[in-house]
Design a protein around this motif. Structure first.
Motif: not given
Length: 123
Positions: A7, A11, A14, A55-57, A60
């Protein structure tokens, strides 16, 4: 590789891709946003995510936070503030000088104001 490491690796990848893709789009808009080196950007986002959730949120939101911070505070002033904050963690007379000097308080206050604005806009 454990699920947690996978994970974190995803991340990180990303984040690197987002930074690489976003930089050319911003290059002409505001050079101040681009004066933060990639390593400093990654450190900021990773620390933000560690404090707020991985987390992805959060990726961002933390990336947004850094973009706002960079648009307000030039990188050299960010480094100055981080240095003062680091020195304040020490003990003794030298550390006290960083805690009790109006000039250093102003440097940190500029960073705190930029962080507050970033939090309002991104979180």
């Amino acid at each position: 590789m454990t699920a947690r490491r996978a994970d974190l690796a995803a991340l990180g990848l990303a984040l690197a891709m987002a930074l690489a893709l976003a930089a050319p789009a911003r290059a002409g808009d505001n050079d101040a946003v681009n004066d933060y080196p990639t390593e400093a950007r990654a450190d900021y986002v990773f620390a933000c995510m560690a404090a707020n959730g991985e987390s992805r949120e959060m990726l961002r939101k933390c990336a947004c936070s850094l973009d706002v911070l960079a648009s307000i505070l030039p990188y050299d002033k960010y480094v100055d503030a981080e240095t003062v904050l680091s020195m304040r963690l020490g003990v003794g007379q030298a550390a006290n000088a960083f805690r009790n000097t109006p000039r250093f308080n102003d440097i940190v206050a500029d960073l705190r104001r930029a962080q507050a604005e970033a939090e309002i806009r991104c979180f």
